[in-house]
Design an enzyme around this catalytic site. Structure first.
Site, PDB file in Angstrom:
ATOM      1  NE  ARG A 236     -46.863 -22.012  -3.997  1.00 21.90           N
ATOM      2  CZ  ARG A 236     -47.787 -21.033  -4.120  1.00 21.90           C
ATOM      3  NH1 ARG A 236     -47.869 -20.071  -3.225  1.00 21.90           N
ATOM      4  NH2 ARG A 236     -48.594 -21.026  -5.151  1.00 21.90           N
TER       5      ARG A 236
ATOM      6  CE1 TYR B  16     -23.579 -24.372   7.386  1.00 24.80           C
ATOM      7  CE2 TYR B  16     -24.891 -22.979   5.948  1.00 24.80           C
ATOM      8  CZ  TYR B  16     -24.309 -24.201   6.231  1.00 24.80           C
ATOM      9  OH  TYR B  16     -24.463 -25.236   5.360  1.00 24.80           O
TER      10      TYR B  16
ATOM     11  CG  ASP C 266     -28.098 -20.648  12.941  1.00 27.91           C
ATOM     12  OD1 ASP C 266     -28.430 -21.665  13.575  1.00 27.91           O
ATOM     13  OD2 ASP C 266     -27.665 -20.688  11.757  1.00 27.91           O
TER      14      ASP C 266
ATOM     15  CE  LYS D 209     -26.622 -28.899   8.841  1.00 29.90           C
ATOM     16  NZ  LYS D 209     -26.172 -27.536   9.028  1.00 29.90           N
TER      17      LYS D 209
HETATM   18  C1  LIG Z   1     -26.277 -26.415   8.262  1.00 28.46           C
HETATM   19  C2  LIG Z   1     -26.466 -25.099   8.870  1.00 28.46           C
HETATM   20  C3  LIG Z   1     -27.266 -24.135   8.243  1.00 28.46           C
HETATM   21  C4  LIG Z   1     -27.930 -24.369   6.899  1.00 28.46           C
HETATM   22  O1  LIG Z   1     -28.855 -25.400   6.963  1.00 28.46           O
HETATM   23  P1  LIG Z   1     -29.279 -26.293   5.670  1.00 28.46           P
HETATM   24  O2  LIG Z   1     -30.362 -27.156   6.229  1.00 28.46           O
HETATM   25  O3  LIG Z   1     -28.060 -27.030   5.232  1.00 28.46           O
HETATM   26  O4  LIG Z   1     -29.763 -25.350   4.623  1.00 28.46           O
HETATM   27  C5  LIG Z   1     -27.417 -22.922   8.888  1.00 28.46           C
HETATM   28  N1  LIG Z   1     -26.822 -22.656  10.068  1.00 28.46           N
HETATM   29  C6  LIG Z   1     -26.038 -23.552  10.684  1.00 28.46           C
HETATM   30  C7  LIG Z   1     -25.404 -23.189  11.986  1.00 28.46           C
HETATM   31  C8  LIG Z   1     -25.831 -24.800  10.124  1.00 28.46           C
HETATM   32  O5  LIG Z   1     -25.043 -25.686  10.736  1.00 28.46           O
END
Ligand SMILES: *Cc1c(COP(=O)(O)O)cnc(C)c1O
Length: 395
Positions: A62, A115, A187, A212
Site C-alpha cells: 500500500r 475536467y 493537469d 489516457k
Molecule cells: C480522465 C481525466 C481525468 C481523470 O482521470 P481518471 O483516470 O479517469 O480518474 C482527469 N483529468 C483529465 C484532463 C482527464 O482527461
C-alpha cells in the site's frame, strides 16, 4: 545509464530507459511485476531502518512497491521533476493532491473548464471542508490574475481544456500564483510530457490521468503527480493512509505503454493536425476547435508553450443533435466511447459524456455547442481516418 546522463536525453530515450536502470532480477531485461504484498527481512536492524525511511527498500505494497516505484521514477524522469508519486486513477491523483495540500479557511483559484470530476471536487466537496473555491472564466487571464491577487493558497490549472481545447498561458499564470505564494498545480493529461512541460513554465506540481495517453491503450487506469519533493512527499503520505494506491499489474502496463509514448504522441499530433485542417474546410462541419489551427484563439500561446498541439480535436456540426447521432453511428474506425489517449480513435459528444450532468444552458455558457463532438485521434493512418469521417459526414 546513470540518472544525470539520462536527464539530458530526448523524451524517447527517457521514456524507454527512465527509472529502469537499477531493477534487475536474475538478469531480466524488463521490470518484473512484483505482486508481493509484503517484503521480508532476515535482519531486523535493516527492517527497522527501511521502516523508518532511513534505508531504501519496501515494507508493504500500500505504501511502496518495486514495480510501482519504477513507474513513478519513469514519470519523474519524463517530467524532469524532483519527485513523483502514483495513484489508482487520475481522479485519485487530483483529489489526493487537493486534500493533502489544503486545509479549512484556505482559498483555491481555478477555471470553469476543468475536467468534470475535478470541477465536482471544486463545487461540491472542497466547500464542505471549509475551503473557498473561485472558478474563473477560462480564457480571461486578467480575471484569473485578479482572483489570484485577492488571495490564493492553491492555483489549479489545466491546458488545453476539455472539450473545447482552450489554452491557458501557463507561464503568466504560474508567475501570478508564485507572486502570492500559492502552490501551482497543472493537469497535463491532454498535452502529455511529450508536448508540454508545466514545471519548466513555473508550476510546482504537474499531474496526469495515466489512464489516457501514458497508458495509451485503454486497458489500464492510473494517476501520477510529479514536482517539488516537499509537496510530493506530503501527497504521498496522505495517499499511503487513504490507500488509493496504484496496483503493480497496472504499473507494469503503464511502464510498457510509456515506452512508446513519444512515438504515439508524435503520430497523434500529426493525425489530429491533419484531421483538424480537413474538417476546417469541410462544408458539413460548423466549428473546429484545435490549438494547432492558426486562427484558433489559443494558437499563439500554444505555439509558445507546447512543442506539439496534441491528439484531441473537437468540432461541431450544423443543425441539431440528430446530425451528431447519424454521423457517429456511420463511423467505421472509431470507438463511440468516453475516455481518450488510446491508439484507436475514440469519439463522443460531451453532451452525453464529460458534461452530462450539466444543463444545455450550462454547457452553452462554457461555449460547448449542443452539436459538439470530441475526438481523441488514434495512431491509424490519417487517410483512413479522413475517408471514414468523409463517408460519415456525407448524406
Ligand atoms: C480522465 C481525466 C481525468 C481523470 O482521470 P481518471 O483516470 O479517469 O480518474 C482527469 N483529468 C483529465 C484532463 C482527464 O482527461
Amino acid at each position: 545509464m546513470t540518472e544525470t546522463k539520462i536527464n539530458d536525453k530526448g523524451a524517447g530515450t527517457r521514456a524507454v530507459w527512465g527509472g529502469e536502470q537499477e531493477l534487475s532480477w536474475q538478469g531480466a531485461t524488463q521490470t518484473p511485476v512484483v505482486l508481493s504484498v509484503t517484503f521480508g527481512f532476515d535482519d531486523v536492524d535493516t527492517w527497522m531502518k527501511v521502516g523508518a525511511g532511513n534505508a531504501p527498500g519496501h515494507i508493504y505494497s500500500r505504501n511502496t512497491n518495486p514495480t510501482v516505484h519504477v513507474f513513478e521514477q519513469k514519470m519523474r524522469v519524463l517530467e524532469r521533476a524532483e519527485a513523483a508519486t502514483s495513484f489508482a486513477t487520475g481522479m485519485a491523483a487530483i483529489s489526493n493532491t487537493l486534500f493533502a495540500l489544503l486545509k479549512p479557511g484556505q482559498r483555491v483559484v481555478s477555471i470553469r473548464d476543468t475536467y468534470g470530476g475535478t470541477s465536482r471536487l471544486f463545487l461540491e466537496f472542497l466547500p464542505r471542508f471549509g475551503i473557498e473555491v473561485e472558478l474563473c472564466d477560462t480564457t480571461d487571464h486578467d480575471a484569473i490574475e485578479s482572483a489570484i491577487a485577492k488571495g490564493c493558497d492553491l492555483l489549479y490549472l489545466e491546458s488545453p481544456t476539455n472539450p473545447t481545447l482552450k489554452v491557458l498561458d501557463l507561464r503568466r499564470l504560474s508567475r501570478a500564483g508564485q507572486a502570492v505564494g500559492a502552490g501551482v498545480v497543472v493537469d497535463n493529461t491532454f498535452a502529455t510530457p511529450i508536448n508540454q512541460h508545466p514545471l519548466e513554465l513555473g508550476a510546482d506540481l504537474v499531474l496526469h490521468s495515466a489512464t489516457k495517453f501514458l497508458g495509451g491503450h485503454s486497458d489500464v487506469m492510473g494517476g501520477v503527480v510529479c514536482g517539488r519533493s516537499d509537496l510530493v512527499k506530503r501527497i504521498f503520505q496522505f495517499r499511503e493512509i487513504n490507500g488509493a494506491t496504484l496496483a503493480p499489474a497496472s504499473a507494469h502496463l503503464l511502464i510498457r505503454g510509456i515506452k512508446t509514448l513519444e512515438l504515439r504522441v508524435l503520430r497523434q499530433n500529426e493525425n489530429a493536425h491533419g484531421l483538424a485542417h480537413h474538417l476546417k474546410q469541410h462544408a458539413k462541419v460548423d466549428q473546429v476547435f484545435y490549438p494547432g489551427l492558426e486562427d484558433d484563439p489559443g494558437h499563439a500561446i500554444a505555439a509558445e508553450q507546447m512543442s506539439g498541439f496534441g491528439g484531441m480535436v473537437s468540432f461541431s456540426l450544423p443543425g441539431n443533435f440528430d446530425n451528431v447521432k447519424r454521423f457517429l453511428e456511420k463511423l467505421h474506425y472509431a470507438h463511440r466511447a468516453a475516455s481518450l489517449g488510446s491508439v484507436g480513435t475514440l469519439i463522443g459528444p460531451p453532451a452525453v459524456t464529460s458534461h452530462v450532468e450539466m444543463t444545455p444552458e450550462g454547457r452553452a455558457e462554457l461555449g460547448i455547442p449542443e452539436t459538439l463532438i470530441r475526438c481523441s485521434v488514434g495512431i491509424e493512418n490519417l487517410e483512413d481516418i479522413v475517408d471514414d469521417f468523409d463517408q460519415a459526414l456525407s448524406e
